[in-house]
Design an enzyme around this catalytic site. Structure first.
Site, PDB file in Angstrom:
ATOM      1  N   HIS A  31     -27.983   0.389   6.438  1.00  0.00           N
ATOM      2  CA  HIS A  31     -27.305   1.506   5.766  1.00  0.00           C
ATOM      3  C   HIS A  31     -26.851   1.078   4.387  1.00  0.00           C
ATOM      4  CE1 HIS A  31     -24.804   4.906   4.896  1.00  0.00           C
ATOM      5  NE2 HIS A  31     -23.754   4.124   4.733  1.00  0.00           N
ATOM      6  N   TRP A  66     -18.326  -8.040  -0.642  1.00  0.00           N
ATOM      7  CA  TRP A  66     -17.018  -7.467  -0.331  1.00  0.00           C
ATOM      8  C   TRP A  66     -16.006  -8.529   0.079  1.00  0.00           C
ATOM      9  CZ3 TRP A  66     -18.493  -2.341   2.646  1.00  0.00           C
ATOM     10  CH2 TRP A  66     -18.990  -1.426   1.706  1.00  0.00           C
ATOM     11  N   ARG A 125       0.826  -1.225   0.000  1.00  0.00           N
ATOM     12  CA  ARG A 125       0.000   0.000   0.000  1.00  0.00           C
ATOM     13  C   ARG A 125       0.856   1.270   0.000  1.00  0.00           C
ATOM     14  NH1 ARG A 125      -3.888  -0.265   4.872  1.00  0.00           N
ATOM     15  NH2 ARG A 125      -2.122  -1.347   5.806  1.00  0.00           N
ATOM     16  N   HIS A 157     -16.521  11.427   2.644  1.00  0.00           N
ATOM     17  CA  HIS A 157     -15.341  11.066   1.856  1.00  0.00           C
ATOM     18  C   HIS A 157     -14.499  12.295   1.502  1.00  0.00           C
ATOM     19  CE1 HIS A 157     -18.386   7.907   1.254  1.00  0.00           C
ATOM     20  NE2 HIS A 157     -17.349   7.116   1.382  1.00  0.00           N
TER      21      HIS A 157
END
Length: 764
Positions: free
Chosen positions: A650, A570, A16, A703
């Site tokens: 959600h 996911w 990463r 975000h």
């Protein structure tokens, strides 16, 4: 000879590196030159990793998003940043992330100095792109600097480069008109810029360009199909060779169109469209290349190479040099390197292939096709042993779970009473004000939290010390929320590394990696757990933490769970049984957790289905089957509780106007949704559909670092109240606050609570 190539490579780095480099730059801890140098080093490394390919992609690297890169290449910048004359990279990040206002005057125009671009799902993946913005007067102008820079780097490294660009028709289709104009009306202005780009690449000695048109696997009306004919007739005159790339599905009724376009090659996703290969061989002109995506670019299981060769060998004899081999799509959607996974169970590890291993598989297939299977006999034998091991492993199959699935019936998914009766009981139990405020679940994952988790995993902190550290963070979250005067609290999820991995680590049938990261958007990476076998819950997963948080306050504390559909969508999911079966297994496991939370006295339980829409097939004709088992799975999870227990769900980035009936059928007492980036546009669904239960439209975009003003939030809620009765509205952020900092969260939530109080006074 078969030609090998790749459609795209993961850009984040094996550890990463891009994520951390971006975050240092955004915090002002590193310079622009240092960030650009990091990008160059990652590209150099990734091209080296692809050195055995006949053609390696360039232009697939982006600092944030490849669609945003294309917008800048085409000179299509949002009007709000067009007057910025600073560094292009900073302008790029302004579009991607927004920028808070520095003065009251700037606030007047928006919720900050520059609003972030709208972000949405990339087809049916968990990657997000920045939506191109169009107006009737939009003009385009070529800026090839990004591609030319990467091409120069690749040439210096000796890479046989194949630039990758997003095709003109897909680019328009992915965008959004900000007025009432027709996106396709811009095609005549757009095509000359594409032509100029191809001419520029030709002048640099490029032979092949990969031009991605993935919308060819979706349902297209006559107008969009005609746009393809117009676009590629205009680009046909260029001297460069075009490889038209499709992926994520079958061409179906677009097969003849794709085969007839005047390009030099066509790439198809042979994982999903294997049945279309023979038809394409018949329909493609005799000189045209057919690139088959024979390695799954979206999942992490080893390819059965011997089975693949069984159908590739006759194809190679038929096509000869016209056959190209590649992964099915860009490898952006899988982790970089399995070799880093030293702690992963050895048996499970033997079943997997990450990006680098998929390139190895590609090389084995190409060698077998070009030189015969004997040349790679050892590799094929090892692959066959791994495939057989997975097929036979008792760890994959649990008879008790299969028996539980067989016992599922309709009663398992029904609440005792309809919503109207439940609502009155919940109101009496919870005693909430009008426009109740809450958050979606997570609070900032601070350096202290990450350090404690890292020390615990490394063995430097014992379990008691870790629990104490997490309880301290939970208490901080509770005290902050009480100080802010929020109505329904959350525990903040300090103990959770990820909303899916956290559960995967505690469910039988799951494995998890150390470095299996994939990009979700920008610097946001996720590490999907590996669903390899039948799913069961050995013990309670969240009850201890939620019960502790509830003990700190008299206000309602939400139990926070991730729903079965989202966990499935996911995860890297097993490919040896239908996805619906795996989802039902997850539903039964999470249902047990819901019931345990209720027994512990938790009055509000949120079951996140953030990725419900993400699982929709790309073709509408296939939606009903998916929605049937997805909704059933949620109802099985949620509907064992008493009437006075309030169930929330959600959904983020869920443009659900077209599935609103299915969402209503989930029968959650409250749904919270992402709406702020689309300026409440998602609520258009409620103009014609009377949603029966309660709803919390997100009022600020988590975000972006922008801090929303009280007036901005009030304005959004007034728009919402035009469609939803005020007594059924909640006030909440768009999503969890994990990625933000407390310095951003406190003022944003302060304004949100103040807005709710203002709304209550106005209603009274």
């Amino acid at each position: 000879m078969v030609t090998t190539h790749n459609l795209g490579f993961p850009r984040i780095g094996a550890k990463r590196e891009l994520k951390f480099g971006l975050e240092r730059y955004w915090k002002g801890e590193s310079s622009r030159d240092e960030l650009k140098a990091l990008g160059a080093e990652l590209r150099r490394r990734h091209w080296h990793d692809q050195r055995d390919l006949d053609l390696a992609p360039i232009g697939d690297f982006a600092f944030y998003d490849q669609v945003l890169d294309m917008s800048f290449t085409l000179g299509n910048l949002p009007k709000r940043v067009q007057d910025f004359h600073g560094d292009a990279l900073d302008n790029y990040f302004r579009v991607a992330r927004g920028r808070s206002a520095q003065s009251a005057e700037e606030h007047a125009a928006c919720c900050g100095g520059v609003a972030a671009g709208e972000m949405t799902k990339w087809f049916d993946t968990n990657y997000h792109y920045i939506v191109p913005e169009f107006h009737a007067d939009t003009n385009f102008s070529l800026d090839p600097s990004r591609l030319l820079q990467q091409l120069a780097e690749a040439n210096a490294q000796g890479v046989n480069a194949k630039p990758v660009i997003l095709g003109p028709v897909t680019y328009l289709w992915l965008g959004k008109a900000k007025d009432d104009s027709d996106r396709l009306a811009l095609l005549p202005k757009l095509l000359p810029v594409y032509g100029a780009l191809l001419d520029t690449l030709t002048a640099q000695g490029v032979e092949w360009v990969q031009i991605d048109e993935p919308i060819l696997v979706t349902e297209l009306d006559a107008e969009w199909r005609q746009a393809f004919r117009i676009a590629y007739a205009a680009l046909e005159t260029r001297r460069i060779k075009l490889l038209l790339a499709t992926y994520f599905g079958q061409l179906q009724d677009n097969l003849t169109l794709a085969a007839s376009l005047p390009v030099d090659g066509l790439h198809i996703d042979a994982i999903n469209a294997r049945d279309e290969v023979d038809a394409l061989v018949r329909e493609l002109p005799a000189e045209r290349v057919l690139s088959v995506g024979a390695i799954n670019g979206r999942n992490i299981w080893k390819t059965d190479l011997n089975a693949a060769l069984d159908w590739l060998e006759p194809l190679a004899k038929q096509l000869g040099d016209r056959l190209w081999l590649a992964p099915s799509c860009s490898l952006l959607h899988v982790p970089v390197d399995l070799a880093s996974e030293e702690k992963l169970d050895a048996e499970i590890r033997s079943w997997l292939a990450f990006a680098l291993q998929k390139l190895d598989e590609l090389k084995v297939l190409a060698t077998a096709l070009n030189e015969g299977r004997d040349k790679v006999a050892d590799a094929l034998a090892a692959n066959a042993a791994a495939i057989d091991s997975r097929r036979r492993s008792p760890r994959v199959n649990n008879p008790a779970v299969k028996a539980a699935i067989a016992r599922i019936d309709a009663r398992l998914g029904n609440r005792t009473s309809p919503y109207t009766q439940r609502a009155s009981k919940q109101s009496a139990r919870l005693n909430l004000p009008a426009f109740p405020t809450t958050t979606i679940g997570s609070f900032p994952q601070t350096a202290e939290i990450r350090q404690a988790r890292s020390r615990f995993k490394a063995g430097a902190l014992d379990e008691a010390g870790y629990r104490k550290a997490m309880q301290a963070e939970i208490e901080r979250s509770v005290r902050e929320q009480e100080s802010l005067e929020l109505d329904v609290l959350v525990h903040g999820e300090a103990e959770r590394n990820d909303m899916v991995e956290y559960f995967g680590e505690q469910l039988d049938g799951y494995a998890f990696s150390q470095f299996g990261w994939v990009q979700s958007y920008g610097s946001r990476c996720v590490k999907p757990p590996i669903l390899f076998g039948d799913i069961s819950r050995p013990k309670a997963m969240t009850v201890e933490w939620i019960a502790y948080a509830q003990s700190l306050t008299r206000k309602p504390m939400k139990g926070m769970l991730t729903g079965p559909v989202t966990i499935l969508n996911w995860s890297f999911v097993r490919d040896d049984q239908p996805r619906a079966v795996s989802c039902y297994q997850l539903a039964l496991a999470i249902r047990e957790e819901v019931l345990d939370l209720e027994k512990a006295g938790v009055r509000v339980i949120q079951i996140d289905e953030a990725a419900l829409r993400e699982g929709l097939p790309l073709r509408r004709a296939q939606w009903s089957e998916y929605l049937k088992w997805a909704v059933e799975s949620f109802r099985i999870t949620a509907n064992g509780v008493q009437d006075d227990t309030q169930i929330h769900t959600h959904m983020c980035y869920s443009e659900f106007n077209d599935i609103i009936a299915s969402i209503a059928d989930m029968d959650a007492d409250v749904i919270t949704i992402e709406t702020s980036r689309s300026d409440m546009e998602l609520l258009d669904a409620f103009d014609t559909f009377k949603y029966p239960n309660e709803i919390g439209p997100g009022v600020y975009d988590i975000h972006s670092p922008n801090i929303p003003t009280q007036d901005h939030i009030v304005g959004l809620m007034r728009k919402a109240a035009e469609r939803i009765p005020a007594e059924r509205l909640w006030v909440n952020p768009d999503c969890g606050l994990k990625t933000r900092q407390w310095a951003e969260v406190i003022p944003a939530l302060t304004n949100m609570v103040a807005a709710a109080k203002m709304l209550r006074n106005q209603v009274q």
